[in-house]
Design a protein around this motif. Sequence first.
Motif, PDB file in Angstrom:
ATOM      1  N   LEU A   1       0.730  -1.064  -0.103  1.00 52.97           N
ATOM      2  CA  LEU A   1       0.034  -0.047   0.200  1.00 52.97           C
ATOM      3  C   LEU A   1       0.992   1.259   0.048  1.00 52.97           C
ATOM      4  O   LEU A   1       1.861   1.212   0.716  1.00 52.97           O
ATOM      5  N   GLU A   2       0.132   2.218  -0.685  1.00 54.03           N
ATOM      6  CA  GLU A   2       1.152   3.456  -0.829  1.00 54.03           C
ATOM      7  C   GLU A   2       0.140   4.651  -0.116  1.00 54.03           C
ATOM      8  O   GLU A   2      -0.912   4.841  -0.597  1.00 54.03           O
ATOM      9  N   PHE A   3       0.962   5.350   0.654  1.00 54.43           N
ATOM     10  CA  PHE A   3       0.166   6.331   1.512  1.00 54.43           C
ATOM     11  C   PHE A   3      -0.044   7.377   0.473  1.00 54.43           C
ATOM     12  O   PHE A   3       0.654   7.932  -0.319  1.00 54.43           O
ATOM     13  N   LEU A   4      -1.376   8.116   0.349  1.00 57.69           N
ATOM     14  CA  LEU A   4      -1.799   9.207  -0.366  1.00 57.69           C
ATOM     15  C   LEU A   4      -2.113  10.391   0.623  1.00 57.69           C
ATOM     16  O   LEU A   4      -1.419  11.564   0.647  1.00 57.69           O
ATOM     17  N   ILE A   5      -2.969  10.388   1.708  1.00 55.26           N
ATOM     18  CA  ILE A   5      -3.229  11.177   2.583  1.00 55.26           C
ATOM     19  C   ILE A   5      -3.817  11.118   3.629  1.00 55.26           C
ATOM     20  O   ILE A   5      -4.525  10.049   3.904  1.00 55.26           O
TER      21      ILE A   5
ATOM     22  N   SER B   1       0.309  13.613  -7.639  1.00 51.85           N
ATOM     23  CA  SER B   1       0.423  14.832  -8.642  1.00 51.85           C
ATOM     24  C   SER B   1      -0.773  15.658  -8.193  1.00 51.85           C
ATOM     25  O   SER B   1      -1.566  15.624  -7.384  1.00 51.85           O
ATOM     26  N   ASP B   2      -0.882  17.087  -9.035  1.00 53.10           N
ATOM     27  CA  ASP B   2      -1.819  17.774  -8.462  1.00 53.10           C
ATOM     28  C   ASP B   2      -2.954  17.443  -9.240  1.00 53.10           C
ATOM     29  O   ASP B   2      -4.021  18.220  -9.221  1.00 53.10           O
TER      30      ASP B   2
ATOM     31  N   THR C   1      -7.689  11.280 -15.578  1.00 52.80           N
ATOM     32  CA  THR C   1      -6.907  10.166 -15.165  1.00 52.80           C
ATOM     33  C   THR C   1      -6.223   9.366 -16.282  1.00 52.80           C
ATOM     34  O   THR C   1      -6.090   9.746 -17.597  1.00 52.80           O
ATOM     35  N   GLN C   2      -5.116   8.829 -15.990  1.00 55.45           N
ATOM     36  CA  GLN C   2      -4.109   8.191 -16.737  1.00 55.45           C
ATOM     37  C   GLN C   2      -3.977   6.703 -16.432  1.00 55.45           C
ATOM     38  O   GLN C   2      -4.664   6.401 -15.339  1.00 55.45           O
ATOM     39  N   GLN C   3      -3.507   6.106 -17.274  1.00 55.69           N
ATOM     40  CA  GLN C   3      -3.496   4.509 -17.299  1.00 55.69           C
ATOM     41  C   GLN C   3      -2.868   4.347 -16.074  1.00 55.69           C
ATOM     42  O   GLN C   3      -3.062   3.295 -15.095  1.00 55.69           O
ATOM     43  N   GLU C   4      -1.734   4.978 -15.534  1.00 60.70           N
ATOM     44  CA  GLU C   4      -1.065   4.457 -14.619  1.00 60.70           C
ATOM     45  C   GLU C   4      -1.701   4.745 -13.221  1.00 60.70           C
ATOM     46  O   GLU C   4      -1.160   4.421 -12.110  1.00 60.70           O
ATOM     47  N   ASP C   5      -2.800   5.421 -13.284  1.00 59.87           N
ATOM     48  CA  ASP C   5      -3.671   5.864 -11.992  1.00 59.87           C
ATOM     49  C   ASP C   5      -4.494   4.369 -11.795  1.00 59.87           C
ATOM     50  O   ASP C   5      -5.035   4.377 -10.563  1.00 59.87           O
ATOM     51  N   SER C   6      -4.616   3.332 -12.625  1.00 61.69           N
ATOM     52  CA  SER C   6      -5.138   2.161 -12.459  1.00 61.69           C
ATOM     53  C   SER C   6      -4.512   1.420 -11.205  1.00 61.69           C
ATOM     54  O   SER C   6      -3.314   1.266 -11.098  1.00 61.69           O
ATOM     55  N   ALA C   7      -5.502   1.076 -10.021  1.00 58.30           N
ATOM     56  CA  ALA C   7      -5.042   0.542  -8.786  1.00 58.30           C
ATOM     57  C   ALA C   7      -6.308   0.501  -8.140  1.00 58.30           C
ATOM     58  O   ALA C   7      -7.272   0.748  -8.327  1.00 58.30           O
TER      59      ALA C   7
END
Lengths: 114, 113
Positions: free
Chosen positions: A43-47, A62-63, A82-88
């Motif tokens: 898991l990657e922390f976001l906020i 990113s912004d 959205t970009q393809q790398e946002d898929s998760a």
Amino acid sequence: GAGVSQSPSNKVTEKGKDVELRCDPISGHTALYWYRQSLGQGLEFLIYFQGNSAPDKSGLPSDRFSAERTGGSVSTLTIQRTQQEDSAVYLCASSPTLAKNIQYFGAGTRLSVL
Amino acid sequence: GESVGLHLPTLSVQEGDNSIINCAYSNSASDYFIWYKQESGKGPQFIIDIRSNMDKRQGQRVTVLLNKTVKHLSLQIAATQPGDSAVYFCAERYAGNTGKLIFGQGTTLQVKP
């Protein structure tokens, strides 16, 4: 009582579209967190929110990513263009303020960007 | 940079045996180390935590060991059961106001009947 609820459970969108992901934390939990989990990864922390304020936004990639929390309860994570790398899988968790190690996670929203 | 990593991606054990899942971390400043379990299709679930000033903590069928000298964390599960099959993540947290957890990549535990 109910656990952390996230909606939608699955979201398929086209590249360039905006998406909103919703999180309903456990009632009374003042702390709320967003994480991202890519396939087969940790898991990657976001906020992190404490009440309605976000003292730690360090993980937003990113912004294009933003989040808000209203009434000390529901939170929305918005991804613009959205970009393809946002898929998760986007996971939300909540905890009492004094027990931040014990975060209660929802089942997540699986986002697929085509 | 910040990282918490696991030694083995998959661990297969026989039902009833003890399991040991290992984790290496890189940041000496962390105050807490935590283990989470994630079953397929679900969010992670808290198992046990340990503060940096401790070297061992026991829970129900689980023990966490912390060796700060070599920056190593382990989770021991006694009498492993089929219901223990899941992905196990170690995580670290700094004390203070933020609840940010830094997760490792995960170890898949497979329990054979």
